[in-house]
Design an enzyme around this catalytic site. Sequence first.
Site, short mmCIF file in Angstrom:
data_model
loop_
_atom_site.label_atom_id
_atom_site.label_comp_id
_atom_site.label_asym_id
_atom_site.label_seq_id
_atom_site.Cartn_x
_atom_site.Cartn_y
_atom_site.Cartn_z
N ASP A 294 -3.98 -7.07 -33.03
CA ASP A 294 -2.92 -7.66 -34.33
C ASP A 294 -1.79 -7.01 -34.08
O ASP A 294 -0.92 -6.43 -34.03
CB ASP A 294 -3.23 -7.01 -35.21
CG ASP A 294 -4.81 -7.92 -36.27
OD1 ASP A 294 -4.40 -9.52 -35.92
OD2 ASP A 294 -4.35 -7.93 -37.23
N ASP A 512 -14.31 -6.58 -43.33
CA ASP A 512 -13.30 -6.37 -42.30
C ASP A 512 -12.35 -4.92 -43.25
O ASP A 512 -11.22 -4.33 -43.68
CB ASP A 512 -12.58 -7.48 -43.06
CG ASP A 512 -12.80 -8.32 -41.85
OD1 ASP A 512 -12.96 -8.46 -41.20
OD2 ASP A 512 -13.17 -9.43 -42.95
C1 BGC Z 1 -12.82 -1.66 -37.77
C2 BGC Z 1 -13.82 -1.43 -37.11
C3 BGC Z 1 -14.69 -1.80 -36.45
C4 BGC Z 1 -15.01 -3.74 -35.82
C5 BGC Z 1 -16.14 -3.95 -36.01
C6 BGC Z 1 -12.59 -2.94 -37.39
O1 BGC Z 1 -11.88 -3.53 -38.72
O2 BGC Z 1 -11.90 -1.05 -38.16
O3 BGC Z 1 -13.83 -0.08 -37.06
O4 BGC Z 1 -15.66 -1.32 -35.21
O5 BGC Z 1 -13.91 -3.85 -37.40
O6 BGC Z 1 -16.85 -4.38 -37.16
#
Ligand code: BGC
Length: 574
Positions: A294, A512
């Site tokens: 992003d 998320d």
């Molecule tokens: C989070 C990470 C995580 C990743 C995969 C992201 O949105 O900030 O901490 O490892 O998602 O789940």
Amino acid sequence: MHLPRVVAAAATAVLATGVGLVAANEASAAAGCRVVYTVNQWSTGFTGSVALTNLGDPITNGWRLEWNFAGNQRITQGWSGTFAQSGQHVTVTNPSWGASLPTNGSVNLGFNADYSGTNATPASFTLNGTVCTGSAGPTDPGPSPSDPGPSPSDPGPPPTGNKVDNPYSGVQGYRNPEWQAKANAEPGGSRVSNNPTAVWLDRIAAIEGTDGSSSNGSMGVRDHLDQALAQGAGYIQFVIYNLPGRDCSALASNGELGVNDLPRYKAEYIDPIAAIQADSKYASLRIINIIEIDSLPNLTTNTNVATCATMKANGGYVQGVGYALNKLGALGNTYNYVDAAHHGWIGWDSNFNPTAQVMLEAARASGSVNNVHGFITNTANYSALTEPYFTISSSVNGTSVRQSKWVDWNQYVDEQSFAQAFRTHLVSIGFNSGIGMLIDTSRNGWGGSARPTGPSTATTVDAFVNGSRIDRRIHPGNWCNQSGAGLGERPRSAPASGIDAYVWVKPPGESDGSSTLIPNDEGKGFDRMCDPTYTGNERNGNNLTGALSGAPISGAWFSAQFRELMANAYPPLS
Ligand code: BGC
């Protein structure tokens, strides 16, 4: 490992430049073509890629590519064209939607085939009956004795010429045992837990492993690489995700580094990761780095958000991505894929080229566009791979679907058409023509009982689109823990033209973002786009968020979501 080869039928007009061959410039004439034929093979089968370029006059009413196999190769499945095989003779004709091939236009065909014995490259190819010599002109005189060869501005082969074209082809991906264990602990989870998922390096501590964190595992980079060797995996995927001022337009994944922490990003994050990946012990692994989700698209569209404006002004994202691309791209066995958002973000004309230009800026900041092996779209997002019941060209009573509220003048209705078009555009502005796209299909399946089974019969454009679309979100700008989503295509390589792989980068079942504020010491904020009661902002058209309730902080295991993803999987789970 198989590198692209340019096949020249009559041995004319071909100059070697290392990894590839470059056709000499001849005067343009009526017909001419170039074919780059690449295979990734195992003992009994192979996947073939055929990049066909029309070097002659524009073709408008259909094309036909033909070749003869030298051995017993038998095509079992082809894509991006209609394949027919009779004995050793193969004929591929244009798909109905792609009868035109402009001058210098390319199509990328692919196929799976069986064979035994040797798997020689076909000796020649013809396009509409003309032999592809790699240059234009029916009376090709061949290279003149004084041919100067590639011009001084010829970029030549990438600096890391021993990389394979598609690191996903022909090998098994690494399965992260920490994710597998969580998936296996869910009822029915073993049906999907064998799929490769990416390892997110979402903070400096993740390099060594973070015992006790709810949103990260205790295995560090070396642990995962060692485990990949132990599994006999061919590739492993890391997500590089720790830019200064990370996640500038949202709050759920704000990182640990402040807006001015570029020096720490370089020295404490990228350098140690690059040093571990460079260990010769891991030279047999194809190490895939997914670069900074992003970030660059935020510089194009979201500079009305203060942190994004800061990151644009101070160069932290462009310089950070550039540094990562340089350091992580320097090895012979590493592959950088830069995050390129998704069609529901940059599919509008106003965002499409500006985003591509920021990508180019970051790639140039790395020293060479050749540090970029490809791009990924739809990371951790929910956009449908393809909408089966309407396309961007569909209309209802003369009204284009682009005028519907859902499409809202976007140029794309689904992810694959967007990824392919973005790839073409990136090449046209200066990226290497060999770049490939990845699409994160971890959560864009949209199966289950709410999935339409055919196009709607409604006669107004909004009703038609809403009744036909498989993407059941309230708004394409919704991104957090979407209700109704399912697992998408299982990870696999070379599924479509220009696409290196469908991948599961966001590990299914990992949140998320939290649906209410949950205090934590992992730098995770509360973004109201994860709150099902929030009525939205301008980025989702002021709609409800469609987020599931009861979600933990981003990255933490969200059992209810994982179960729903399995229930709504498409293709369905057996
Ligand atoms: C989070 C990470 C995580 C990743 C995969 C992201 O949105 O900030 O901490 O490892 O998602 O789940």
